[in-house]
Design a protein around this motif. Sequence first.
Motif, short mmCIF file in Angstrom:
data_model
loop_
_atom_site.label_atom_id
_atom_site.label_comp_id
_atom_site.label_asym_id
_atom_site.label_seq_id
_atom_site.Cartn_x
_atom_site.Cartn_y
_atom_site.Cartn_z
N ILE A 49 49.03 -109.84 97.58
CA ILE A 49 48.81 -108.49 98.10
C ILE A 49 49.40 -107.52 97.09
O ILE A 49 50.55 -107.68 96.64
N ILE A 50 48.62 -106.51 96.73
CA ILE A 50 49.06 -105.53 95.75
C ILE A 50 49.22 -104.18 96.45
O ILE A 50 48.28 -103.70 97.08
N LEU A 51 50.41 -103.62 96.35
CA LEU A 51 50.71 -102.33 96.98
C LEU A 51 50.97 -101.28 95.90
O LEU A 51 51.76 -101.50 94.98
N ASP A 52 50.31 -100.15 96.04
CA ASP A 52 50.46 -99.03 95.13
C ASP A 52 51.43 -98.04 95.75
O ASP A 52 51.14 -97.47 96.80
N SER A 53 52.58 -97.85 95.12
CA SER A 53 53.61 -96.98 95.70
C SER A 53 53.60 -95.58 95.08
O SER A 53 54.59 -94.87 95.14
N ARG A 54 52.46 -95.19 94.53
CA ARG A 54 52.31 -93.83 94.02
C ARG A 54 51.71 -92.96 95.12
O ARG A 54 51.31 -93.44 96.17
N GLU A 55 51.64 -91.69 94.85
CA GLU A 55 51.07 -90.77 95.84
C GLU A 55 49.55 -90.91 95.87
O GLU A 55 48.93 -91.41 94.93
N LEU A 56 48.94 -90.45 96.95
CA LEU A 56 47.51 -90.62 97.17
C LEU A 56 46.67 -90.02 96.03
O LEU A 56 45.68 -90.61 95.61
N SER A 57 47.06 -88.87 95.51
CA SER A 57 46.30 -88.26 94.41
C SER A 57 46.32 -89.14 93.17
O SER A 57 45.31 -89.24 92.46
N GLU A 58 47.43 -89.81 92.92
CA GLU A 58 47.52 -90.73 91.79
C GLU A 58 46.61 -91.94 92.03
O GLU A 58 45.88 -92.38 91.13
N TYR A 59 46.69 -92.48 93.25
CA TYR A 59 45.88 -93.65 93.63
C TYR A 59 44.39 -93.34 93.51
O TYR A 59 43.61 -94.17 93.02
N LYS A 60 43.97 -92.16 93.98
CA LYS A 60 42.55 -91.81 93.93
C LYS A 60 42.04 -91.71 92.50
O LYS A 60 40.89 -92.03 92.22
N THR A 61 42.88 -91.27 91.58
CA THR A 61 42.49 -91.17 90.18
C THR A 61 42.31 -92.55 89.58
O THR A 61 41.32 -92.81 88.89
N SER A 62 43.24 -93.45 89.86
CA SER A 62 43.19 -94.80 89.28
C SER A 62 44.15 -95.72 90.03
O SER A 62 45.25 -95.32 90.39
N HIS A 63 43.69 -96.94 90.23
CA HIS A 63 44.53 -97.95 90.87
C HIS A 63 44.05 -99.34 90.49
O HIS A 63 42.94 -99.50 89.98
N LEU A 64 44.88 -100.33 90.75
CA LEU A 64 44.48 -101.71 90.52
C LEU A 64 43.49 -102.10 91.61
O LEU A 64 43.59 -101.63 92.75
N GLN A 65 42.57 -102.99 91.26
CA GLN A 65 41.55 -103.40 92.21
C GLN A 65 42.20 -104.05 93.44
O GLN A 65 43.13 -104.85 93.31
N HIS A 66 41.72 -103.68 94.60
CA HIS A 66 42.17 -104.20 95.90
C HIS A 66 43.59 -103.76 96.27
O HIS A 66 44.15 -104.28 97.24
N ALA A 67 44.16 -102.83 95.54
CA ALA A 67 45.51 -102.34 95.87
C ALA A 67 45.46 -101.50 97.14
O ALA A 67 44.49 -100.79 97.39
N ILE A 68 46.51 -101.58 97.91
CA ILE A 68 46.66 -100.79 99.12
C ILE A 68 47.64 -99.66 98.81
O ILE A 68 48.78 -99.92 98.38
N CYS A 69 47.22 -98.44 99.04
CA CYS A 69 48.09 -97.29 98.78
C CYS A 69 49.08 -97.15 99.94
O CYS A 69 48.68 -96.96 101.08
N VAL A 70 50.38 -97.25 99.61
CA VAL A 70 51.41 -97.07 100.63
C VAL A 70 52.26 -95.83 100.36
O VAL A 70 53.07 -95.45 101.19
N GLY A 71 52.06 -95.22 99.20
CA GLY A 71 52.77 -93.99 98.87
C GLY A 71 54.24 -94.20 98.57
O GLY A 71 54.76 -95.32 98.62
N TYR A 72 54.89 -93.10 98.28
CA TYR A 72 56.33 -93.13 98.00
C TYR A 72 57.05 -92.07 98.83
O TYR A 72 57.87 -92.41 99.67
N ASP A 73 56.70 -90.82 98.64
CA ASP A 73 57.38 -89.75 99.37
C ASP A 73 57.21 -89.90 100.88
O ASP A 73 58.13 -89.61 101.63
#
Length: 163
Positions: A49-73
């Motif tokens: 499972i890959i979790l993206d701990s960046r903010e949603l705007s960062e995730y929308k621009t680019s992310h790893l395939q199948h990553a789940i955006c969980v945010g940070y702030d």
Amino acid sequence: MKHNILYILLFFSGISFAQESLSELLKKYNSESIPYISVEDLSKQQNVIILDSRELSEYKTSHLQHAICVGYDNFKLKKTVKKLKNKQQPIVVYCSLGIRSEDIAEKLKKAGYSNVYNLYGGIFEWKNNNLPVYNSKEKETDSIHTFSKEWSKWLNKGTKIYD
């Protein structure tokens, strides 16, 4: 003449101190309480499972395939654990470089997840190794959200995007 040589030496020594390596940067900001996984090792993994701990705007621009955006702030542990049923399944958390992701990974570890890793160098290192990233439409992109102009120096490949 002696003063000119001294000034030149001081100038160049200041430049060399300002250029820190990625490992030095991560040691400066991280406690290394979460083990790192390299980009190379993650690229070979399956059933992780890959979790993206960046903010949603960062995730929308680019992310790893199948990553789940969980945010940070606005990271919500209760909301995240609903997506993570097996506490032994490998989980890799990433951000831009691997600093914010350590904080999120620590929260998961405290919640009982035993197989949590921090992606060394984050999405920047992923892209620097010519691995694909995806935009909000799940299309491969060359754009990488670099968080800020200051942090963008760590991205060597791709198109730098920052607010």
